[in-house]
Design an enzyme around this catalytic site. Structure first.
Site, mmCIF file in Angstrom:
data_model
loop_
_atom_site.group_PDB
_atom_site.id
_atom_site.type_symbol
_atom_site.label_atom_id
_atom_site.label_comp_id
_atom_site.label_asym_id
_atom_site.label_seq_id
_atom_site.Cartn_x
_atom_site.Cartn_y
_atom_site.Cartn_z
ATOM 1 N N LYS A 175 0.850 -1.200 0.000
ATOM 2 C CA LYS A 175 0.000 0.000 0.000
ATOM 3 C C LYS A 175 0.881 1.243 0.000
ATOM 4 C CE LYS A 175 -1.888 2.777 2.711
ATOM 5 N NZ LYS A 175 -1.698 3.974 1.842
ATOM 6 N N GLY A 228 6.803 4.952 8.329
ATOM 7 C CA GLY A 228 6.009 6.175 8.370
ATOM 8 C C GLY A 228 6.147 6.860 9.713
ATOM 9 N N THR A 232 1.264 6.765 13.588
ATOM 10 C CA THR A 232 0.686 5.667 12.806
ATOM 11 C C THR A 232 1.263 4.333 13.273
ATOM 12 O OG1 THR A 232 0.696 7.225 10.966
ATOM 13 C CG2 THR A 232 0.112 4.963 10.454
ATOM 14 N N GLY A 233 2.541 4.319 13.576
ATOM 15 C CA GLY A 233 3.177 3.092 14.075
ATOM 16 C C GLY A 233 2.448 2.551 15.305
ATOM 17 N N GLU A 250 9.499 1.185 10.876
ATOM 18 C CA GLU A 250 10.578 2.162 10.733
ATOM 19 C C GLU A 250 9.922 3.524 10.829
ATOM 20 O OE1 GLU A 250 12.464 4.847 9.758
ATOM 21 O OE2 GLU A 250 12.885 4.152 7.726
HETATM 22 P P1 NAD Z 1 1.876 8.362 7.894
HETATM 23 O O1 NAD Z 1 2.507 7.561 8.947
HETATM 24 O O2 NAD Z 1 0.467 8.800 8.130
HETATM 25 O O3 NAD Z 1 1.893 7.598 6.477
HETATM 26 C C1 NAD Z 1 2.732 6.519 6.167
HETATM 27 C C2 NAD Z 1 1.911 5.411 5.531
HETATM 28 O O4 NAD Z 1 1.009 4.899 6.495
HETATM 29 C C3 NAD Z 1 1.045 5.859 4.346
HETATM 30 O O5 NAD Z 1 1.000 4.837 3.387
HETATM 31 C C4 NAD Z 1 -0.320 6.025 4.984
HETATM 32 O O6 NAD Z 1 -1.370 5.874 4.060
HETATM 33 C C5 NAD Z 1 -0.316 4.894 5.971
HETATM 34 N N1 NAD Z 1 -1.252 5.037 7.095
HETATM 35 C C6 NAD Z 1 -1.694 6.191 7.668
HETATM 36 N N2 NAD Z 1 -2.546 5.922 8.663
HETATM 37 C C7 NAD Z 1 -2.652 4.565 8.736
HETATM 38 C C8 NAD Z 1 -3.384 3.675 9.571
HETATM 39 N N3 NAD Z 1 -4.192 4.128 10.546
HETATM 40 N N4 NAD Z 1 -3.251 2.347 9.369
HETATM 41 C C9 NAD Z 1 -2.431 1.875 8.403
HETATM 42 N N5 NAD Z 1 -1.722 2.666 7.568
HETATM 43 C C10 NAD Z 1 -1.825 4.008 7.734
HETATM 44 O O7 NAD Z 1 2.768 9.597 7.599
HETATM 45 P P2 NAD Z 1 2.314 11.033 7.068
HETATM 46 O O8 NAD Z 1 1.015 11.468 7.662
HETATM 47 O O9 NAD Z 1 2.394 11.037 5.621
HETATM 48 O O10 NAD Z 1 3.451 11.904 7.731
HETATM 49 C C11 NAD Z 1 3.375 12.231 9.116
HETATM 50 C C12 NAD Z 1 4.750 12.269 9.706
HETATM 51 O O11 NAD Z 1 5.302 10.947 9.722
HETATM 52 C C13 NAD Z 1 5.784 13.054 8.928
HETATM 53 O O12 NAD Z 1 5.715 14.416 9.120
HETATM 54 C C14 NAD Z 1 7.039 12.448 9.461
HETATM 55 O O13 NAD Z 1 7.364 12.974 10.714
HETATM 56 C C15 NAD Z 1 6.689 11.001 9.607
HETATM 57 N N6 NAD Z 1 7.117 10.207 8.432
HETATM 58 C C16 NAD Z 1 8.188 9.390 8.573
HETATM 59 C C17 NAD Z 1 8.624 8.651 7.495
HETATM 60 C C18 NAD Z 1 9.805 7.751 7.587
HETATM 61 O O14 NAD Z 1 10.483 7.535 6.597
HETATM 62 N N7 NAD Z 1 10.078 7.181 8.723
HETATM 63 C C19 NAD Z 1 7.980 8.735 6.276
HETATM 64 C C20 NAD Z 1 6.840 9.548 6.170
HETATM 65 C C21 NAD Z 1 6.438 10.271 7.262
HETATM 66 MN MN MN Z 2 -1.028 10.520 8.239
#
Ligand code: NAD
Ligand code: MN
Length: 498
Positions: A175, A228, A232-233, A250
């Site tokens: 995804k 991410g 979310t983690g 990660e």
């Molecule tokens: P996010 O964690 O929301 O998104 C990452 C992925 O998780 C996306 O594919 C998203 O669709 C998915 N996701 C979101 N909510 C989910 C849920 N409830 N269940 C399962 N999957 C879900 O990240 P974001 O909102 O795009 O960014 C927020 C912050 O996260 C950024 O500002 C940054 O601090 C951090 N981030 C870190 C990384 C990394 O490489 N570690 C990458 C992106 C963002």
């Molecule tokens: Mn998000």
């Protein structure tokens, strides 16, 4: 605009509820594509296909050599289309083209690396106290894996997840992030072409809160691999508790780049910039805290600020561009709000601090390279991941103080140390509570080496042998070579089965 489909069960399909999403170019916010937007129903379809493919399909039973051949074909197709793929990545993600080209090469190599690794010996045999018992340990795929990736390295993160997951024989549902599905879509055209069996590799484009959450919630999914944000983690961990899924995470960081006064300062200066401004600072391992020997502050910081001010920010497709736009308007606003927080907390702006809104930048999500000095360890800009081109300077007087500042964070992903004193450099690196470290460098990393963090930067490791390990179960097989009664129950001694 026609709606680009998802790849489920070996077919290109639209979302069952007809959802679509416009995909924008972050350099100007113009739509460049429209893609199918999965709902929970589509996620459930993907999971059923994957379950069938794993429980009764050919992929998990296929010889490792043959799975490897599929991955090698995919690597060749990526290489053959490298330029077009890099251009697409830049149009979708914004990063400068030279960075996108680097990612594409790295992605192809990742598939090649795991094609090689999975054909190498994986099991073990050993002697047991019983001479008539032979024990062996075999590795088997985990099952159905949901792989949820972010928008900062759309193609490379797809490779980091799919390559080890598929090599190990799992059936994977990728995804992508909402904003950046386009290079993954190209990748799946080649997955179709390379002949992966239906359901072994699927592409589910949709929102995190619905499609992503459905993968994390499902009792039919055996593992979630996630990259991410930390918030979310936490949701993934909670959802995974239902059926005790395997989880790897990660989650980014707030990583230190430590510069001692005895460093090669010209090298250190450019790495200090590279650590935070490569990838617009939207990099989980970004060196977002510059931990600087106080003796250097007066000379180093003005030079650093002057060079950072001159970074050419623009559309990643333009040949002179050194830093691109942030991923979305909303993310840009979030980064700008952190800059306001920093000012309000009393930190001193050395450079940047603003959105670029002059004509070539006006429609895009551009933020100037920004450095804050005069910070305190308790400031939010020092503690929270901003995920943009914003660096905080923290000054130290002693080696211990440098280490303590570096480790004063909830995260533990990466860190760099600059010094000409090799013994000191290694001593400090060993004291860093972080998974990825550099002496006199920052950022280079390799498919062969483990990627992942200590503390709240995550669980498990990607890449290298460690990355394959996270996609394998471990089974002991005990073989009795000379069957004998265990001689345990007296009543069985006289029993005779005719
Ligand atoms: P996010 O964690 O929301 O998104 C990452 C992925 O998780 C996306 O594919 C998203 O669709 C998915 N996701 C979101 N909510 C989910 C849920 N409830 N269940 C399962 N999957 C879900 O990240 P974001 O909102 O795009 O960014 C927020 C912050 O996260 C950024 O500002 C940054 O601090 C951090 N981030 C870190 C990384 C990394 O490489 N570690 C990458 C992106 C963002
Ligand atoms: Mn998000």
């Amino acid at each position: 605009m026609k709606t680009l489909p998802m790849f489920l069960g070996g077919e290109w399909v639209q979302a069952v509820e007809g959802g679509t999403r416009a995909i924008l170019n972050p350099a100007n916010n113009e739509p460049i594509a429209q893609v199918a937007e999965a709902s929970v129903a589509d996620a459930e379809i993907a999971i059923r296909h994957a379950r069938k493919a794993f429980d009764s399909g050919p992929w998990p039973k296929m010889r490792a050599q043959e799975r490897a051949a599929h991955l090698s074909r995919l690597a060749d197709l990526i290489d053959a289309n490298a330029d077009a793929l890099a251009t697409l990545e830049t149009r979708n993600n914004g990063k400068p083209l030279r960075e996108a080209k680097f990612d594409v090469g790295d992605a192809a190599n990742c598939f090649r690396y795991y094609a090689g690794l999975v054909t190498k010996p994986l099991g073990q045999t050993f002697e047991t106290p019983d001479a008539n018992m032979q024990t062996m340990v075999v590795r088997e795929p985990i099952g159905v894996c949901g792989q949820i990736i972010p928008w900062n390295y759309p193609l490379l993160m797809a490779a980091w997840k799919l390559a080890p997951g598929l090599a190990a024989g799992n059936c994977c549902i990728l995804k992508p992030a909402e904003a950046t599905p386009l290079t993954a879509m190209r990748l799946f055209e080649w997955i179709a072409e390379a002949g992966f069996p239906p359901g072994s590799a699927q592409l589910l484009t949709g929102a995190g809160a619905t499609a992503g959450q459905a993968l994390a919630d499902s009792p039919l999914v055996d593992k979630i691999a996630f990259t991410g944000g930390t918030a979310t983690g936490r949701k993934i961990i909670a959802a995974a508790s239902g059926n005790i899924k395997k989880v790897t995470l990660e989650l980014g960081g707030k990583s230190p780049c430590i510069i001692f006064a005895d460093a090669d300062l010209d090298v250190a200066l450019e790495f200090a910039m590279f650590a935070i401004f490569a990838g617009q600072g939207e990099v989980c391992s970004a060196g977002s805290r510059l931990i600087l020997d106080r003796k250097l502050a007066a000379n180093f910081l003005p030079q650093l600020a002057a060079a950072s001010r001159k970074i050419v920010v623009g559309d990643g497709l333009l040949p002179d561009t050194e830093m691109g736009p942030l991923i979305t308007r909303a993310h840009m606003e979030r980064v700008l709000s952190y800059i306001e927080i920093g000012k309000a907390e009393g930190a001193q702006l050395l450079c940047g601090g603003n959105r670029l809104s002059d004509p070539p930048h006006a429609e895009g999500n551009f933020v100037a390279p920004t450095i804050f000095a005069e910070t305190r360890p308790d400031m939010r800009i020092v503690r929270e991941e901003i995920f943009g081109p914003v660096q905080c300077v923290q000054l130290f007087d002693t080696e211990d103080e440098a280490v303590n500042l570096a480790n004063d964070t909830d995260y533990g992903l990466a860190g760099g140390v600059f010094t000409r004193d090799g013994a000191k450099g290694l001593r400090v690196l060993k004291r860093l509570r972080a998974g990825i470290t550099w002496l006199n460098s920052y950022h280079p990393t390799f498919n062969e080496a483990p990627w992942g963090g200590y503390k709240q930067s995550g669980w498990g490791r990607e890449l290298g042998t460690w990355g394959l390990d996270e996609y394998l179960e471990t089974k002991q097989i005990n073989i009795s070579l000379a069957p004998q009664r265990p001689d345990w129950f007296r009543s069985a001694a006289n029993a005779r089965v005719v």
